[in-house]
Write an enzyme that holds these catalytic residues in place. Structure first.
Site, short mmCIF file in Angstrom:
data_model
loop_
_atom_site.label_atom_id
_atom_site.label_comp_id
_atom_site.label_asym_id
_atom_site.label_seq_id
_atom_site.Cartn_x
_atom_site.Cartn_y
_atom_site.Cartn_z
N THR A 144 0.82 -1.20 0.00
CA THR A 144 0.00 0.00 0.00
C THR A 144 0.86 1.26 0.00
O THR A 144 2.00 1.24 0.51
CB THR A 144 -0.91 0.00 1.25
OG1 THR A 144 -1.43 1.31 1.46
CG2 THR A 144 -0.14 -0.39 2.52
N ASP A 145 0.31 2.35 -0.51
CA ASP A 145 1.04 3.63 -0.47
C ASP A 145 1.19 4.14 0.96
O ASP A 145 1.99 5.03 1.23
CB ASP A 145 0.35 4.69 -1.36
CG ASP A 145 -1.07 5.05 -0.91
OD1 ASP A 145 -1.62 4.40 0.00
OD2 ASP A 145 -1.64 6.00 -1.49
N GLU A 146 0.40 3.55 1.91
CA GLU A 146 0.45 4.05 3.29
C GLU A 146 1.80 3.78 3.95
O GLU A 146 2.11 4.37 4.98
CB GLU A 146 -0.71 3.46 4.11
CG GLU A 146 -2.04 3.81 3.47
CD GLU A 146 -3.26 3.57 4.33
OE1 GLU A 146 -3.15 3.55 5.56
OE2 GLU A 146 -4.34 3.40 3.75
N TYR B 205 -1.34 -0.29 11.15
CA TYR B 205 -1.59 -0.99 9.87
C TYR B 205 -0.45 -0.75 8.90
O TYR B 205 0.14 -1.69 8.34
CB TYR B 205 -2.93 -0.51 9.26
CG TYR B 205 -3.07 -0.85 7.78
CD1 TYR B 205 -3.22 -2.16 7.35
CD2 TYR B 205 -3.03 0.16 6.81
CE1 TYR B 205 -3.32 -2.46 5.98
CE2 TYR B 205 -3.14 -0.13 5.46
CZ TYR B 205 -3.28 -1.44 5.04
OH TYR B 205 -3.39 -1.74 3.70
N LYS C 64 2.35 -3.36 7.25
CA LYS C 64 2.53 -3.58 5.80
C LYS C 64 3.97 -3.25 5.40
O LYS C 64 4.57 -3.94 4.57
CB LYS C 64 1.54 -2.71 5.00
CG LYS C 64 0.08 -3.07 5.17
CD LYS C 64 -0.28 -4.44 4.62
CE LYS C 64 -0.25 -4.50 3.11
NZ LYS C 64 -0.73 -5.83 2.61
#
Ligand code: NAD
Ligand code: TYD
Length: 342
Positions: A131-133, A156, A160
């Site tokens: 994810t870009d997060e 989260y 990741k």
């Protein structure tokens, strides 16, 4: 390709499975069917000759070994595509444990199974859906590239990012054939109604308020889940081993703008908005630069945001039984403890 897909009963995993089968690939899904895993998401393909489903946990290494070896489950696979995860930021803030366990340990278990398989003479490409997060918040207004430093802010995102680092290490140490995709915020049909777009759409249908966190000016870059799935397929087929590829929709937008569009699409008015306490540590801006995947693999998002959003709202209108079954019981208990009026 013959694909082993974890998390295929979730929102994006099921979009990927539907598309991969349509493109002629064979798919075996491994999914634990947690609170957000839903076999109804795979109803459209349940009778497909090239589709198999196995209920199981990605943290079960024996099961992973058995799947990679067993013809009855579709082996030998060309690729293992790892979508399965705990995916909701707010839940990770309430309790990080399942995120550490599934997202980090689960990835390590699958990487080890892939490594054993290859060490025993098998061939396998491993794709990590990230994810870009992991990049944190683009507060300086500069879109994330694949060389932007990893600075995750939520439990989260940290889980990741940790998984991505393990994938990198297994490529480096064991020469495992790995690729990583990092995509921006997805929307589309079958998204669990705890995420912004399906939660707000279904609340508006029900005549309920929509809980906007803080000032609602946080920016997310929205992409249709089918564009994400097409990106994963492109990286699987043509991505360079050991590389990371950003995927993005090119639609950065403040939450309040999305909220107003959903209010319009559902025929409600702005009195439906309820400003609630902000998410702790809330990332302000995600902006993603996907020029690498476009340049190297020719992938580009295809679904124009306005059309995709209208079709998505229509899908929730047409599939009320799907979301009503979810918005009850356990989920409601979580929902009610989650939002604090400001
Ligand atoms: P989701 O929460 O809808 O689905 C997750 C799926 O994983 C479910 O089917 C669930 O049953 C399964 N699962 C969870 N724990 C498991 C376990 N221990 N063993 C086996 N299966 C398990 O998630 P999603 O939104 O479809 O996201 C899929 C992937 O894409 C995740 O890895 C997520 O981090 C990533 N991603 C999501 C977005 C987004 O906007 N939703 C954006 C970028 C990347
Ligand atoms: P979400 O769909 O949870 O995705 P992510 O946190 O992975 O970006 O949230 C999208 C944005 O919407 C995020 O800035 C948080 C905000 N949001 C609300 O304002 N209210 C809500 O009820 C939810 C679920 C999210």
């Amino acid at each position: 390709m013959k694909l082993l897909v974890t998390g295929g009963a979730g929102f994006i995993g099921s979009s990927f499975v539907r598309l991969a089968l349509k493109d002629g690939h064979a798919v075996t899904v491994l999914d634990a069917l947690t609170y957000c895993g839903n076999l109804a998401n795979l109803d459209p393909v349940k009778s497909h000759a090239k589709y198999r489903f196995v209920k199981g946990d990605v943290r079960d290494g024996k099961l992973a070994d058995e799947l990679l070896a067993n013809k009855e489950h579709g082996a030998p696979f060309d690729c293992l595509v790892h979508f399965a995860a705990e995916s909701h930021v707010d839940r990770s803030i309430l309790d990080a444990s399942p995120f550490i366990s599934t997202n980090i340990a689960g990835t390590q278990v699958l990487l080890d199974a892939a490594r054993r398989h290859v060490a025993a003479g098998g061939k396998l490409r491993y794709l990590q859906v990230s994810t870009d997060e992991v990049y944190g918040s683009a507060d300086d207004g500069k879109p994330f590239t694949e060389s932007t430093p990893i600075k995750p802010n939520s439990p989260y995102a940290a889980s990741k990012a940790s998984a991505d680092l393990l994938v990198r290490a297994y490529h480096h140490t064991y020469k495992l054939d790995t690729v990583i995709t990092r995509c921006s915020n997805n929307y589309g049909p079958y998204q669990f109604p705890e995420k912004l777009i399906p939660l707000f759409t279904t609340n508006l249908f029900e005549g309920r308020k929509v809980p906007v966190y803080g000032d609602g000016m946080q920016v997310r870059d929205w992409i249709h889940c089918d564009d994400h799935s097409r990106g994963v397929l492109a990286v699987l087929a043509k991505g360079k081993s050991g590389e990371v590829y950003n995927l993005g929709g090119g639609n950065p937008m403040p939450n309040l703008e999305i909220t107003k569009r959903l209010i319009k699409a559902t025929g409600r008015d702005e009195s439906s908005i309820e400003y609630v306490k902000d998410r702790p540590g809330h990332d302000r801006v995600y902006l993603i630069d996907h020029t690498k995947v476009t340049r190297e693999l020719g992938w580009e998002p295809q679904v124009p945001f306005g059309e995709g959003l209208a079709a998505t709202v229509q899908w929730y209108r047409d599939n009320e039984a799907w979301w009503r079954a979810i918005k009850s019981g356990e989920y409601l208990k979580y929902y009610e403890q989650q939002y604090v009026k400001r």
